[in-house]
Design a protein around this motif. Structure first.
Motif, PDB file in Angstrom:
ATOM      1  N   ASP A  23       0.858  -1.179   0.000  1.00 39.10           N
ATOM      2  CA  ASP A  23       0.000   0.000   0.000  1.00 39.10           C
ATOM      3  C   ASP A  23       0.899   1.235   0.000  1.00 39.10           C
ATOM      4  O   ASP A  23       2.066   1.161   0.389  1.00 39.10           O
ATOM      5  N   SER A 210     -10.082   0.199  -3.780  1.00 39.49           N
ATOM      6  CA  SER A 210     -10.150   1.410  -2.978  1.00 39.49           C
ATOM      7  C   SER A 210     -11.266   2.328  -3.448  1.00 39.49           C
ATOM      8  O   SER A 210     -11.880   2.121  -4.499  1.00 39.49           O
ATOM      9  N   HIS A 257      -9.001   0.181  -7.558  1.00 36.58           N
ATOM     10  CA  HIS A 257      -8.161   1.219  -6.962  1.00 36.58           C
ATOM     11  C   HIS A 257      -8.165   2.531  -7.752  1.00 36.58           C
ATOM     12  O   HIS A 257      -7.110   3.029  -8.141  1.00 36.58           O
ATOM     13  N   ASN A 307      -2.139  -0.693  -6.260  1.00 35.71           N
ATOM     14  CA  ASN A 307      -2.521   0.484  -5.480  1.00 35.71           C
ATOM     15  C   ASN A 307      -1.943   1.759  -6.086  1.00 35.71           C
ATOM     16  O   ASN A 307      -0.846   1.758  -6.634  1.00 35.71           O
ATOM     17  N   ALA A 450       3.217  -1.302  -6.540  1.00 35.23           N
ATOM     18  CA  ALA A 450       2.225  -0.249  -6.686  1.00 35.23           C
ATOM     19  C   ALA A 450       2.612   0.707  -7.786  1.00 35.23           C
ATOM     20  O   ALA A 450       3.748   0.771  -8.192  1.00 35.23           O
TER      21      ALA A 450
END
Length: 465
Positions: A23, A210, A257, A307, A450
């Motif tokens: 994350d 998310s 996300h 992410n 990410a």
């Protein structure tokens, strides 16, 4: 980890040997990037430790790491950048002290799902999921003491993420279900003062990944994965006040996300492309118009992309001078600077009850009466940042600061006395206004291979940040 320049679409990938970020979030001043992820200490995936890492936000280089207590990999950085909280640890970002805590203790549960700070930094909200499929809890903690402040019961099983509106009044959660099959999921709105709940359901779909809240707090952006392979997956914009679908746009097979840019104009999302010859689906980052969710383009394949974090926009630094107080007075803010983008607006208050807004840094004003006047200019960047912060749970979108305001005092002389041949006295020429200097603080994180969205800085020395 990769950096995507949203101005020109270029991508810079950074390979990590034994570290797999999970994350990600930025510090408020956009100079530090924080990630939480796994560091390999053995030969298998199970031989790993969870660490919080601080990276240079321009280069991605690791500055330091600190081990965490368990495998949860959700992260939020406080609005002032002093604390990071995962679902099981609080980290002081100055001393690097880690304090473990059992956020969902005292219950038989599947564990904490996500964490978010209130915009004023006074509360850390933890989503607790239970083995009972018909309930979950929102638990509020004091970030300083980790004392439990209150609990909000939810009649939903929650598997997704949480975000907050910039005014701190409302939480939005994804991946909730209410006595329904797992593929009939919904987004849930929670009034954090009353605990009242409203939701919007999908139709035979998953609502995962998310949530990103628009800077004005009116919309929540999330992705919807169809349970049927022959259906097009979607990016959704949900009107938070009414919990109705305001707009939707296509995503390649499956997207997740999403994140909105600080100016609120675009939404970026990770997505899986079509099945390839090797039997795999490549990931990429797609861009969408925030109002309509119309696709604007996509990056080349980015394996492992998941992410996202967007560089927090920074407040301009205002500098103001005034000409000699002859009529009219010329005010000049052209020496002002901004770190990202440009200065979009100059809001002037001349101190005599007259105000105006311009898009240019100079303005003339004629005072009707003599006297001493304090004029003020307040700047707003092209990213929408001025003096106010915008925070939506995990990191700042806009780092507002008093540096966006500057003042200067002018003394307008009395007019000439008729018949005397003597003009009113003029003060010395050149009135330099007060200069406000921005002082940034904070820290932040990244995710399992990410992708970090970064806005290009205007300073040549930081052109790739």
């Amino acid at each position: 980890m990769a950096f995507l320049n949203v101005d020109d679409g270029s991508v810079r990938e950074l390979p990590w040997g034994d570290y797999a970020p999970g994350d990600v979030a930025y510090a408020p001043d956009a100079r530090t990037l924080y990630t939480v992820g796994l560091i390999s200490i053995g030969d298998t995936i199970f031989d790993a430790e969870v660490h919080l890492a601080a990276h240079d936000a321009s280069s991605g280089d690791v500055r330091w790491t600190v081990p965490l207590s368990d495998s949860q990999e959700r992260l939020a950085v406080s609005p002032d950048g002093s604390i990071a909280i995962t679902t099981n640890d609080r980290i002081d970002l100055t001393t690097r002290q880690v304090v473990p805590f059992d956020a969902c203790g005292g219950t038989v549960n599947d564990g904490p799902i996500d964490v978010a700070f209130s915009p004023d930094g006074s509360t850390a909200w933890i989503v607790c999921r239970f083995r009972d499929p018909d309930r979950a809890e929102l638990r509020a903690f004091d970030p300083a003491t980790l004392d439990l402040l209150r609990t909000i019961e939810l009649a939903h099983d929650v598997t997704g993420r949480i975000a907050l509106t910039p005014d701190g009044s409302t939480a939005v959660l994804s991946g909730a279900r209410l006595n329904l099959p797992v593929f009939n999921q919904r987004a849930v709105r929670v009034d954090l003062a009353t605990g009242a709940v409203a939701d919007i359901a999908t139709d035979s779909s998953f609502m995962l990944g998310s949530i990103s809240i628009a800077p004005d707090g009116t919309r929540a952006y999330l992705s919807v994965q169809q349970a049927s392979d022959d259906s097009q997956d979607s990016l959704w914009a949900v009107d938070i006040a009414t919990m109705t679908l305001a707009a939707s746009g296509p995503l390649e097979n499956y997207g997740t996300h999403p994140i909105v840019t600080p100016d609120g104009a675009e939404v970026f999302a990770t997505g899986y492309g079509p099945w390839g010859e090797a039997g795999e689906r490549a990931k990429a980052i797609s861009a969408h118009d925030a109002a309509t969710l119309t696709p604007l383009g996509a990056t080349p394949p980015l394996p492992g992309a998941e992410n996202l974090a967007v560089t927090p926009d920074q407040a301009p630094v205002a500098r103001l001078t005034a000409s000699e107080p002859n009529s009219p007075v010329t005010f000049d803010a052209s020496a002002s600077t901004v770190e990202f983008g440009s200065i979009a607006e100059y809001a002037w208050d001349f101190g005599d009850g007259v105000s105006t807004v311009t898009t240019t840094p100079t303005v003339e004003h004629e005072y009707a009466e003599p006297g001493e006047f304090t004029a003020t200019v307040r700047l707003t960047s092209s990213g929408g940042t001025s003096t106010e912060d915008v925070y939506t749970g995990h990191q700042l979108l806009r780092n507002g600061d008093a540096s966006a305001v500057a003042t200067v005092t002018v003394t307008v002389p009395e007019p000439a006395v008729p018949g005397s041949g003597v003009a009113g006295e003029l003060p010395p020429a050149g009135f330099n206004g007060a200069t406000w200097v921005i002082a940034g603080i904070g820290m932040l994180l990244t995710g399992a291979l990410a992708v970090v969205i970064v806005r290009r800085r205007v300073q040549p020395q930081r052109k790739d940040a």
